[in-house]
Every structure is written in structure tokens, then in C-alpha cells.
Scaffold this motif. Structure first.
Motif, PDB file in Angstrom:
ATOM      1  N   GLY A 110       5.579  75.328  52.963  1.00 25.32           N
ATOM      2  CA  GLY A 110       4.630  76.104  53.700  1.00 25.32           C
ATOM      3  C   GLY A 110       5.274  77.488  54.471  1.00 25.32           C
ATOM      4  N   PRO A 111       4.425  77.825  55.120  1.00 25.38           N
ATOM      5  CA  PRO A 111       4.698  79.111  55.982  1.00 25.38           C
ATOM      6  C   PRO A 111       5.892  78.721  57.124  1.00 25.38           C
ATOM      7  CG  PRO A 111       2.551  78.745  56.363  1.00 25.38           C
ATOM      8  CD  PRO A 111       2.836  77.565  55.342  1.00 25.38           C
ATOM      9  N   ILE A 112       6.430  79.771  57.558  1.00 22.24           N
ATOM     10  CA  ILE A 112       7.309  79.535  58.416  1.00 22.24           C
ATOM     11  C   ILE A 112       6.922  78.610  59.901  1.00 22.24           C
ATOM     12  CG2 ILE A 112       7.187  81.728  59.960  1.00 22.24           C
ATOM     13  CD1 ILE A 112      10.620  79.969  58.638  1.00 22.24           C
ATOM     14  N   ASP A 113       5.840  79.003  60.427  1.00 25.32           N
ATOM     15  CA  ASP A 113       5.136  78.265  61.464  1.00 25.32           C
ATOM     16  C   ASP A 113       3.750  77.487  61.051  1.00 25.32           C
ATOM     17  OD1 ASP A 113       6.893  79.450  63.356  1.00 25.32           O
ATOM     18  OD2 ASP A 113       6.042  81.488  63.162  1.00 25.32           O
ATOM     19  N   GLY A 114       3.906  77.076  59.820  1.00 27.90           N
ATOM     20  CA  GLY A 114       2.648  76.118  59.550  1.00 27.90           C
ATOM     21  C   GLY A 114       3.043  74.857  59.790  1.00 27.90           C
ATOM     22  N   LEU A 115       2.221  74.020  59.522  1.00 29.39           N
ATOM     23  CA  LEU A 115       2.187  72.428  59.824  1.00 29.39           C
ATOM     24  C   LEU A 115       3.226  71.757  58.658  1.00 29.39           C
ATOM     25  CD1 LEU A 115      -1.549  71.700  60.700  1.00 29.39           C
ATOM     26  CD2 LEU A 115       0.441  71.737  62.215  1.00 29.39           C
ATOM     27  N   GLY A 116       3.513  72.548  57.745  1.00 28.75           N
ATOM     28  CA  GLY A 116       4.323  71.712  56.589  1.00 28.75           C
ATOM     29  C   GLY A 116       3.153  71.228  55.479  1.00 28.75           C
ATOM     30  N   GLN A 117       3.600  71.152  54.193  1.00 32.54           N
ATOM     31  CA  GLN A 117       2.680  70.566  53.189  1.00 32.54           C
ATOM     32  C   GLN A 117       2.354  69.011  53.866  1.00 32.54           C
ATOM     33  OE1 GLN A 117       1.342  72.596  51.169  1.00 32.54           O
ATOM     34  NE2 GLN A 117       2.618  72.780  49.527  1.00 32.54           N
ATOM     35  N   ASP A 118       1.255  68.460  53.773  1.00 32.41           N
ATOM     36  CA  ASP A 118       0.674  67.390  54.135  1.00 32.41           C
ATOM     37  C   ASP A 118       1.218  66.773  55.184  1.00 32.41           C
ATOM     38  OD1 ASP A 118      -0.465  67.162  51.540  1.00 32.41           O
ATOM     39  OD2 ASP A 118       1.357  66.307  50.639  1.00 32.41           O
ATOM     40  N   ASN A 119       1.264  67.746  56.286  1.00 31.29           N
ATOM     41  CA  ASN A 119       1.804  67.483  57.611  1.00 31.29           C
ATOM     42  C   ASN A 119       3.301  67.193  57.677  1.00 31.29           C
ATOM     43  OD1 ASN A 119      -0.658  68.649  58.843  1.00 31.29           O
ATOM     44  ND2 ASN A 119      -1.592  66.463  58.597  1.00 31.29           N
ATOM     45  N   GLY A 120       4.046  67.467  56.660  1.00 26.76           N
ATOM     46  CA  GLY A 120       5.452  67.098  56.868  1.00 26.76           C
ATOM     47  C   GLY A 120       6.012  68.061  57.409  1.00 26.76           C
ATOM     48  N   MET A 121       7.663  68.116  56.987  1.00 27.59           N
ATOM     49  CA  MET A 121       8.692  69.178  57.417  1.00 27.59           C
ATOM     50  C   MET A 121       7.842  70.439  57.056  1.00 27.59           C
ATOM     51  SD  MET A 121      12.606  69.835  56.396  1.00 27.59           S
ATOM     52  CE  MET A 121      12.897  68.084  56.863  1.00 27.59           C
ATOM     53  N   ASN A 122       8.172  71.599  58.100  1.00 31.63           N
ATOM     54  CA  ASN A 122       7.695  72.984  57.716  1.00 31.63           C
ATOM     55  C   ASN A 122       8.812  73.763  57.411  1.00 31.63           C
ATOM     56  OD1 ASN A 122       8.704  73.625  60.234  1.00 31.63           O
ATOM     57  ND2 ASN A 122       6.851  74.027  61.042  1.00 31.63           N
ATOM     58  N   LEU A 123       8.589  74.947  57.093  1.00 31.36           N
ATOM     59  CA  LEU A 123       9.891  75.740  56.664  1.00 31.36           C
ATOM     60  C   LEU A 123      10.992  76.135  57.652  1.00 31.36           C
ATOM     61  CD1 LEU A 123      10.850  77.252  54.041  1.00 31.36           C
ATOM     62  CD2 LEU A 123       9.673  79.365  55.104  1.00 31.36           C
ATOM     63  N   ARG A 124      10.267  76.286  58.911  1.00 26.86           N
ATOM     64  CA  ARG A 124      11.096  76.384  60.203  1.00 26.86           C
ATOM     65  C   ARG A 124      12.073  75.298  60.292  1.00 26.86           C
ATOM     66  NH1 ARG A 124      11.140  79.515  64.762  1.00 26.86           N
ATOM     67  NH2 ARG A 124       9.057  80.781  64.054  1.00 26.86           N
ATOM     68  N   GLN A 125      11.529  73.994  60.415  1.00 27.43           N
ATOM     69  CA  GLN A 125      12.322  72.883  60.403  1.00 27.43           C
ATOM     70  C   GLN A 125      13.266  72.865  59.402  1.00 27.43           C
ATOM     71  OE1 GLN A 125       8.866  70.413  60.489  1.00 27.43           O
ATOM     72  NE2 GLN A 125       9.136  70.094  62.814  1.00 27.43           N
ATOM     73  N   CYS A 126      12.894  73.243  58.230  1.00 28.61           N
ATOM     74  CA  CYS A 126      14.011  72.955  57.031  1.00 28.61           C
ATOM     75  C   CYS A 126      15.091  73.989  57.301  1.00 28.61           C
ATOM     76  CB  CYS A 126      12.983  73.326  55.927  1.00 28.61           C
ATOM     77  SG  CYS A 126      14.013  73.573  54.270  1.00 28.61           S
ATOM     78  N   ILE A 127      14.747  75.153  57.488  1.00 30.26           N
ATOM     79  CA  ILE A 127      15.807  76.297  57.436  1.00 30.26           C
ATOM     80  C   ILE A 127      16.628  75.976  58.758  1.00 30.26           C
ATOM     81  CG2 ILE A 127      16.257  78.747  57.816  1.00 30.26           C
ATOM     82  CD1 ILE A 127      15.092  78.133  55.057  1.00 30.26           C
ATOM     83  N   LYS A 128      16.094  75.966  60.001  1.00 30.82           N
ATOM     84  CA  LYS A 128      17.037  75.419  61.169  1.00 30.82           C
ATOM     85  C   LYS A 128      17.727  74.204  60.672  1.00 30.82           C
ATOM     86  CE  LYS A 128      15.930  76.394  65.031  1.00 30.82           C
ATOM     87  NZ  LYS A 128      15.271  76.693  66.408  1.00 30.82           N
ATOM     88  N   GLY A 129      17.280  73.405  60.136  1.00 32.42           N
ATOM     89  CA  GLY A 129      18.014  72.147  59.943  1.00 32.42           C
ATOM     90  C   GLY A 129      18.977  72.100  58.878  1.00 32.42           C
ATOM     91  N   LEU A 130      19.331  73.311  58.375  1.00 24.76           N
ATOM     92  CA  LEU A 130      20.341  73.349  57.327  1.00 24.76           C
ATOM     93  C   LEU A 130      21.656  73.341  57.939  1.00 24.76           C
ATOM     94  CD1 LEU A 130      20.726  74.012  54.168  1.00 24.76           C
ATOM     95  CD2 LEU A 130      20.431  76.420  54.386  1.00 24.76           C
ATOM     96  N   ARG A 131      22.443  72.509  57.242  1.00 25.92           N
ATOM     97  CA  ARG A 131      23.839  72.462  57.934  1.00 25.92           C
ATOM     98  C   ARG A 131      25.109  73.160  56.950  1.00 25.92           C
ATOM     99  NH1 ARG A 131      21.139  72.083  61.325  1.00 25.92           N
ATOM    100  NH2 ARG A 131      20.697  70.046  62.658  1.00 25.92           N
ATOM    101  N   CYS A 132      24.599  73.264  55.698  1.00 23.61           N
ATOM    102  CA  CYS A 132      25.572  73.296  54.609  1.00 23.61           C
ATOM    103  C   CYS A 132      25.059  74.072  53.455  1.00 23.61           C
ATOM    104  CB  CYS A 132      26.520  72.444  54.528  1.00 23.61           C
ATOM    105  SG  CYS A 132      27.817  72.573  53.180  1.00 23.61           S
ATOM    106  N   ILE A 133      25.497  75.150  52.922  1.00 30.06           N
ATOM    107  CA  ILE A 133      25.319  75.292  51.639  1.00 30.06           C
ATOM    108  C   ILE A 133      26.586  75.433  50.569  1.00 30.06           C
ATOM    109  CG2 ILE A 133      24.585  77.461  49.824  1.00 30.06           C
ATOM    110  CD1 ILE A 133      23.205  78.459  52.347  1.00 30.06           C
ATOM    111  N   PHE A 134      26.361  74.591  49.693  1.00 31.80           N
ATOM    112  CA  PHE A 134      27.534  74.608  48.471  1.00 31.80           C
ATOM    113  C   PHE A 134      27.112  75.336  47.441  1.00 31.80           C
ATOM    114  CE2 PHE A 134      28.777  72.145  44.736  1.00 31.80           C
ATOM    115  CZ  PHE A 134      30.160  72.296  44.821  1.00 31.80           C
TER     116      PHE A 134
END
Length: 823
Positions: free
Chosen positions: A559-583
Motif C-alpha cells: 500500500g501507499p507510504i503512509d497508508g494503513l497497509g493492506q488488511d491493516n498489516g505492515m505498510n510501505l513505510r514500515q517495510c522500507i525503513k525495516g529493510l536491513r540488507c539487499i543481496f
């Protein structure tokens, strides 16, 4: 003559604004303006043919406008296009040449033209294009995510500092940095330099055939040696391969990000006036060849010896259609727009300079500014305006066919196969904006504006809105026709309820695997290119490869960067900020060209903290990022680089960054594996202190080392590019068949296996073999917890019912080649 402009990309999560200009004349041509990520996929989705496309224009030199260009150029070359030209501002050549480690084709020549260094205009049979350079009203290039513009040092690999490159390159800089880079470009796309000119290049080259992986560019320590680089050396008669080996490993001469935005004022050719037969008859001429010559602009001699000139029998010529493509990235550019005197010549009612169409590519806030709307109103009342902005345009689903497939799959499990995020309502309503010109419309994919023969808007090709919530929509009606599938899916869901507690308490049961892209080579209608997100609760996430379009897939999933997330789960902001590593497993373009857009967003969201993002990749990937940082600051100083070789099974190299990465993700062990695909290709094994283990193969032939390192994996994510009857193709291209991938899973004793990286000849699903109770098939935007993986093999029978008629090899397997093919 038919001439029209067509919208390709809009301001949506998947795409950035781009337009295609069509001239169906005696010299038919296509002209592309901007080529952001997913441009090629838009064309594939909608069966657009890019026949006779040779000229590409960029309004800015950054990833937003050009992120799809590297893959686009590969497809052009592989489809038999012999030559192409790209036009844009400063750093255009640097942008392309920085990709020399993974973008090389000898079947096509490529030229760059940088405004204003190489002139300020473009002209051919169809178009005269004048450029207007816009600047922000500040000396700050952008919010300085990368304020210090630091380079990096990866540890074992010693890379030259960004601002202190080799003295031999300084000599090249003094002669001409741009000229030097264009020489390198000629080594990358060197169709015109082929020594065996009698040997015609194959029209259908495999992407892996002409890469430069055999060139030892990983030996970057050698790039510090003085090699007396001169432009004459690059132009010498040595073999192209020798030149590549010598010059490609060298860091490019320094450049700095440019903040200019280019406006293109485009004018078609003047049209001849109407021929009046009655005037010719009055002058003693008879219908026939003399009429034709007069119409072609030639004077003729009548029967009485009188010379008749074209102006005597024809009306006044009509000026060609004028259109403007303007990119205003932010409100900081409005002053430059309003004060630029070059626009004044077109802001009147003079028929010779009347603007018929303006395409506005606008950053947020620009349309809300009265100064800009005042500037818009200075053009004639007949001028049509098309607005592209993410707040005013619908965040509609762009890839409807993939969305429709996902909607059908959601009937198996609405959590694992979530319908992609979309919104058919804008964030801001255009009707609420005051003082707009009379003719204003919003950008939409495939919207057409006809310029000749009669100016008009045409929305007949704009796709129907995807709306799975409307019972009357084509999406729902299409699903309701699949009663056999719906019955099987309903029964399967009931059966799975009885085993819902299975494996719930096993180690890693709450780890979430999201398959963002499951195709290979290039994007298709149904599958994007490679990317997998592993989310570890309470620790963060790791991205396994990031092909072009990965960020768009993340938005559709979360979902959008400041949305509630799909089905009120993790939203995009939380997903991107929580990214620790790219392989990054290897440097084939379909595995990493989505990285920049993700890094930009990650840096933007973490600019107020001291977070660091780990990049685990081949050494040359670091070099590309370092050189690209000359074009656009994306936060390189916040990245910590680890070479894949430093975490090989028997590596004794000590790297504090590896320890830090393990601590952040709670890993007991992180091990890379050299796999059988191309030089510097790796798989990876992640062992967690909680007792689970995930192994990712990357691209490979069956690999004993991977089996050994991945022994007893909780989950194996393995490529299954080809079906079993294409063994020879698998061997030649160094991929696996489905059968071979099954055997690897069995030898590894993996508890669960997920197949991915399917050939695009299978647009929706691969050809099914016998079901296996530990193996699941990956789909784009599929999300599943490890504790729920037992469900995936049970879906096979339902998938056979759903896609049974589509399991044969697709006729669309060469669609990317057809994009640029003739009729």
C-alpha cells in the motif's frame, strides 16, 4: 498524414511519466520522451509496437526519468535494432557508461547528445525540437540525502575515493571527459566498429551472450595503476575485447549531479497548402502529371509556353503542429518557468507559433501554485493541457492482467495472494483547483492526443479501470465464469482448515516470504523480474535481488507510504525503513536494476537517523553505485558494502560489517556460494540463531556447492527457469529445468522449496509436472509464512484447473522482440 502523442507511464507506483510520439508519414518514426522503470512492461502489457523507434529524450538525468533505459536498450539490441540515439542533459553519457559492467551489445550502435554541450536543437524529417533549460531557484541540487557525497571502502576491495581518481583519468578529463565517455560508449555498443563486418550480428542475441563478465573488472586494485589513458588509445585499432579489458575497469572521470530539467518544444513540418484544380485550369493546364509536379512544389510549363508556379495554384502553407513537454519536478522550478523568455514566443494568438498541446510532468505542489497556473493560462484557449501528477492522477492498477490473475489466486487464500493495492479515487480532485485553463485533462495510460489530421483527445485505448470490488466489473465477471475452479478452490480451503495447525510451532514459522518478482530475463504481463523479500519479525528484512520495478511491486503489496497497509498489516513505510540488507546475486540486469529506486526511498525515510543499509553484492556492483552517485545523490554514505566473496564458505577474511549484519538480523551464519551461471554469480544461505535456514540459489545450473551449504534448509528458494523438454536451453544459458531443481531440493533435504525465475515463455505458470509435497510455485506478490508453506504444494491441482489451457508454451514468449519488430 497521421500524427499523435500517446501517454505511456503516468505518475503511479509502478511508472513515472513518459510519452510516445508517433509520426506515420513517408518517413515513419517513433520518439520516446522519458523511460522510467517498467516502460518496457507497459508496452508489453498493451501490445504496443515500437517499430522505428530510434530517438529517446530525457527531461532529467536521474533514475525517475531513465531507470528503465538500460533494460530498454538491451531489448532494442536483442530485437535487431541497429542504431539508436539518446538525448538529454549533462551526465547522460555518464549515466549510460556507468552500466558498462552489465550493459554491452555489439549488435547495435548508440549515440548520446547532451544539451547544451552538443547543441540545443534536434531536427529530422518530422520534428524540430527546441530545448529550454530550467533550474531550481536554489543552488542546492536536492535535499542532500548524501550531503557529504562520501564514497565507500568495502574492506578487502580497495576502491578509489570518489574525488581522487587516477592521474591518468585526470589527463583524460583535461582533454575532454565527455569525449572520453563517448569513446567508452562506443565500446559498449559497437555495431559500427565490428571488425568482421561481413559477419552479420544475430538479430536475437541472448542477454547473457555479450556481457563483460569475462573481463576482470573485479580486480579493481588494478584500476589504481597508471596506464597512460589517452583518447587516442581508446580509438586505436586494437580489438574491442582488449580495449574493454583495459578501460572498463577504470573509474569514470568525476561528474557532479545536475539539477536541470529540460523542456522540449516540438514542432512538426509545415504542411503544403491546398491544391486548387480550378486555378490550374484557368491557367491552361489539364489534369495529369503537371498537377502532381505543382503539388510537389515544382514549377511547370503550360501548353502555351507560360510558366506556372506552385503558389499560383495552391493555398498558403500551414505551420506544423506545436507541442510542449515540460517537466517541473518541484515548486523550486516555477520561478525559472515563469521568468524564461523563450516561452514568450508561444504565448500569443499568432497562428505560426500557436501551441496545440502541453504535457505537464509535475512534482507535488506545482499545480497548487497560482504562479504556475498563471503561466498555463498564457497560452491560447485552444491549447490542450495534460497533467501528470501522483496526487491528482488515479493510482490505478497499471498491469491489469497481473492484477486479474492475482484476484483469481486470492480465492485460494486471500492472505497469501493479496489483491494488489490500487486506488480509483485521486488524493486531490482536479475540479477543486481554481483558475485552470479551459482544456485540462489528467494523464491516463494510453491516452492519445491526435495532432494530425484533426486535433482531438482520444481515450478509446485507455484500459478499463480494474475494480475487484464492483460485482459488475469485467474482473468479477471473468472470475464468475470459472465455476470449476471456484468449486475446487472452495473445497481446498475447507480441507486446509483441518490441517491449519501443521508446522505452526516449527523454527521460523513466523518468517514471511514475499515473492515480488518471479520471472526471468525481462518483465512480462504476468511476472516481473527477480526479487524476494524475507521479513524476520523483530529484526527487519532482507531483499534477495531487486530487478527493475521492484519498488512498484512493494507499493502494490504494502500500500501507499503512509497508508494503513493492506488488511491493516505492515505498510510501505514500515517495510522500507525495516529493510536491513539487499543481496544481489549477480550483475545480469534483471536482478538489480530496481535497486536505485529502493535506495532513494530508503535514504529519504531514514534521513533523520543514523541507520545503515547493508549491500551484499559482487564488487562491480559497488563500482556502479559509486559512479552513479555522480549523477544523483541517493544516500551512498549510508550504505555498508560487503563483497559476496568475503562471506564464501571458506573465506578467512575478517569483516566487522559481516558481524554487524549478523547481529542486526539475528543470524548465526551468512554464507555465499559461487554458483554455475556467470562469473561472479552467487547463491546465499541464511542461518538464524532461532534454528531456521533459508537458501537462495540466484541463477544457476545444478550446483553441488549449493547443496552442501544448504543442507537441511528450512526453505530453499530455487530457480526453475526452463521446463524439462528444454534441457539444451538450460545448459546453454546456465539455468535449471524444473526436474533439475526438484533433484537439488531432494539432495539438499530441504523441508520446503519455492520455485521461481520462470522463463517468460510461461506467462502465468510453468508446465506442471507431478505434484511434490514439499514444493510450491512462486507467483508475483505472493506472501506466505514459513509455517504456512505446507499449503503451497496443495494448490497444484487447483492451479491446473485455473491455468490448464495456458500451461502450453506461450505464443507470446518473444513479445519483447516483437516490440521493435516491423509489421
Amino acid at each position: 498524414m497521421k500524427t499523435f502523442l500517446q501517454i505511456l507511464g503516468c505518475a503511479t507506483p509502478d511508472t513515472t511519466p513518459s510519452v510516445l510520439l508517433h509520426f506515420d508519414t513517408k518517413a515513419p518514426r517513433r520518439y520516446l520522451f522519458n523511460c522510467g522503470e517498467a516502460t518496457q512492461r507497459i508496452c508489453l502489457e498493451n501490445h504496443l509496437r515500437l517499430t522505428r523507434l530510434q530517438n529517446i529524450f530525457a527531461t532529467r538525468i536521474d533514475w525517475e526519468t531513465m531507470g528503465g533505459l538500460p533494460g530498454f536498450l538491451l531489448s532494442m539490441a536483442d530485437s535487431g535494432v541497429a542504431k539508436a540515439k539518446v538525448y538529454g542533459g549533462e551526465n547522460l553519457t555518464h549515466f549510460i557508461v556507468a552500466t558498462r559492467s552489465f550493459i554491452v551489445r555489439s549488435s547495435m550502435s548508440l549515440e548520446t547528445h547532451e544539451f547544451p554541450e552538443d547543441g540545443t536543437q534536434f531536427q529530422d524529417e518530422n520534428l524540430t525540437i527546441k530545448t529550454v533549460i530550467l533550474h531550481p531557484n536554489s543552488n542546492i541540487i536536492q535535499s542532500q540525502i548524501d550531503a557529504t557525497s562520501e564514497s565507500f571502502n568495502s574492506g578487502k576491495i580497495s576502491l578509489p575515493l570518489k574525488r581522487a581518481f587516477d592521474s591518468d583519468l585526470q589527463q583524460a578529463e583535461q582533454q575532454s571527459n565527455l569525449e572520453y565517455k563517448k569513446k567508452l560508449l562506443g565500446l559498449m555498443f559497437n555495431q559500427s566498429q565490428r571488425q568482421n563486418s561481413d559477419q552479420k550480428p544475430s538479430k536475437r542475441r541472448n542477454r547473457e551472450e555479450e556481457t563483460v563478465f569475462e573481463i576482470p573488472v573485479d580486480d579493481v586494485e588494478g584500476s589504481n595503476k597508471k596506464n597512460n589513458i589517452f583518447l587516442s588509445s581508446v580509438s586505436s585499432n586494437r580489438s574491442i575485447a582488449d580495449k574493454r579489458r583495459e578501460f572498463f575497469p577504470k573509474r569514470l572521470p568525476q561528474s557532479e549531479p545536475s539539477n536541470v530539467a529540460i523542456t522540449y518544444i516540438c514542432q512538426g513540418p509545415d504542411y503544403k497548402g491546398k491544391f486548387y484544380p480550378e486555378r490550374a485550369t484557368a491557367l491552361g493546364l489539364q489534369p495529369g502529371p503537371l498537377y502532381a509536379k505543382l503539388h510537389q512544389g515544382q514549377s511547370v510549363t503550360g501548353p502555351d509556353g507560360t510558366t506556372v508556379h506552385p503558389h499560383q495554384v495552391m493555398g498558403d502553407p500551414r505551420p506544423g503542429f506545436i507541442l510542449i513537454i515540460i517537466d517541473v519536478p518541484s515548486v523550486n522550478y516555477i520561478e525559472s518557468v515563469c521568468s524564461n523568455t523563450e516561452f514568450a514566443a508561444y504565448q500569443n494568438d499568432n497562428e505560426n507559433s500557436r501551441v496545440g498541446l502541453i504535457v505537464h510532468m509535475l512534482g507535488n505542489g506545482v499545480l497548487d501554485d497560482e504562479r504556475y497556473r498563471t503561466w498555463m493560462r498564457k497560452y491560447g484557449s485552444d491549447t490542450q493541457h495534460i497533467i501528470s501528477n501522483e496526487q491528482y492522477c488515479l493510482q490505478r492498477l497499471i498491469f491489469n492482467k497481473a492484477g486479474q490473475s492475482q484476484f483469481k489466486l486470492s480465492k485460494l487464500d486471500e492472505t497469501q495472494f493479496r489483491v494488489p493495492f490500487y486506488s480509483n479515487e485521486p488524493l486531490k480532485n482536479l475540479k477543486s483547483v481554481e483558475n485552470l485553463p479551459e482544456k485540462v485533462t489528467l494523464s491516463a495510460p494510453l491516452l492519445i492526443y491526435h495532432m494530425e489530421p484533426k486535433p482531438k483527445l482520444d481515450d478509446s485505448q485507455v484500459p478499463t479501470l480494474f475494480d475487484h470490488r464492483d460485482p459488475q466489473s469485467y474482473v468479477v465477471k471473468s472470475l464468475n465464469k470459472l465455476q470449476d475452479y471456484l468449486k475446487v478452490a472452495t473445497q481446498l480451503k475447507e480441507n486446509l482448515k483441518e490441517t491449519s495447525q501443521l508446522l505452526q510451532s516449527s523454527p521460523g514459522h513466523d518468517i514471511i516470504v514475499t515473492t515480488l518478482g518471479t520471472g526471468s530475463g525481462q518483465p512480462s504481463k504476468y511476472r516481473n523480474v527477480s526479487s524476494n523479500l524475507i521479513t524476520i519479525p523483530n529484526y527487519g528484512s532482507i531483499l534477495l535481488d531487486a530487478g527493475e520495478g521492484t519498488y512498484g511491486q512493494l507499493v502494490r503489496q504494502f500500500g501507499p507510504i503512509d497508508g494503513l497497509g493492506q488488511d491493516n498489516g505492515m505498510n510501505l513505510r514500515q517495510c522500507i525503513k525495516g529493510l536491513r540488507c539487499i543481496f544481489i546475486s549477480h550483475l545480469h540486469a534483471d536482478h538489480h536494476l530496481g535497486t536505485i529506486r529502493i535506495l532513494r526511498k530508503w535514504s529519504e525515510l531514514n534521513k533523520d537517523n543514523r541507520s545503515k543499509l547493508f549491500i551484499v553484492a559482487p564488487g562491480r556492483f559497488f563500482r556502479w553505485l559509486d559512479e552513479y552517485n555522480d549523477v544523483e545523490f541517493f544516500g551512498i554514505s549510508n550504505l555498508l558494502f560487503i563483497d559476496n566473496r568475503d562471506i564464501l564458505e571458506n573465506s578467512h577474511f575478517k569483516n566487522d560489517r559481516v558481524s554487524s549484519l549478523k547481529n542486526q538480523l539475528g543470524l548465526k551464519k551468512i554464507t555465499s556460494v559461487e554458483v554455475i551461471h556467470c562469473p561472479s554469480a552467487f547463491g546465499i544461505s541464511l542461518e538464524h540463531k532461532d534454528g531456521w535456514k533459508i537458501v537462495y540459489s540466484g541463477d544457476t545450473r545444478p550446483c553441488d556447492n549449493l547443496v552442501r551449504v544448504g543442507k537441511d534448509a528450512t526453505l530453499l528458494i530455487h530457480e526453475a527457469t526452463f521446463e524439462n523438454d528444454l534441457q539444451e536451453d538450460a545448459i546453454m544459458k546456465r539455468h535449471c529445468t524444473t526436474k533439475e531443481a526438484v533433484q537439488i531440493s531432494q539432495r539438499m533435504n530441504a523441508k520446503s522449496t519455492l520455485f521461481t525465475h520462470f522463463s517468460q515463455r510461461y506467462p502465468k505458470v510453468p508446465i506442471f509436472t507431478d505434484a511434490h509435497d514439499r514444493i510450491g510455485i512462486g507467483f508475483d506478490l505472493m506472501q506466505v509464512r514459513l509455517g504456512q508453506f505446507y499449503k503451497l504444494p496443495k494448490y497444484v491441482e487447483a492451479l491446473k484447473v485455473l491455468y490448464g489451457d495456458e500451461c502450453e508454451e506461450a505464443n507470446e514468449s518473444d513479445e519483447s522482440a516483437m516490440l521493435f519488430a516491423g509489421k
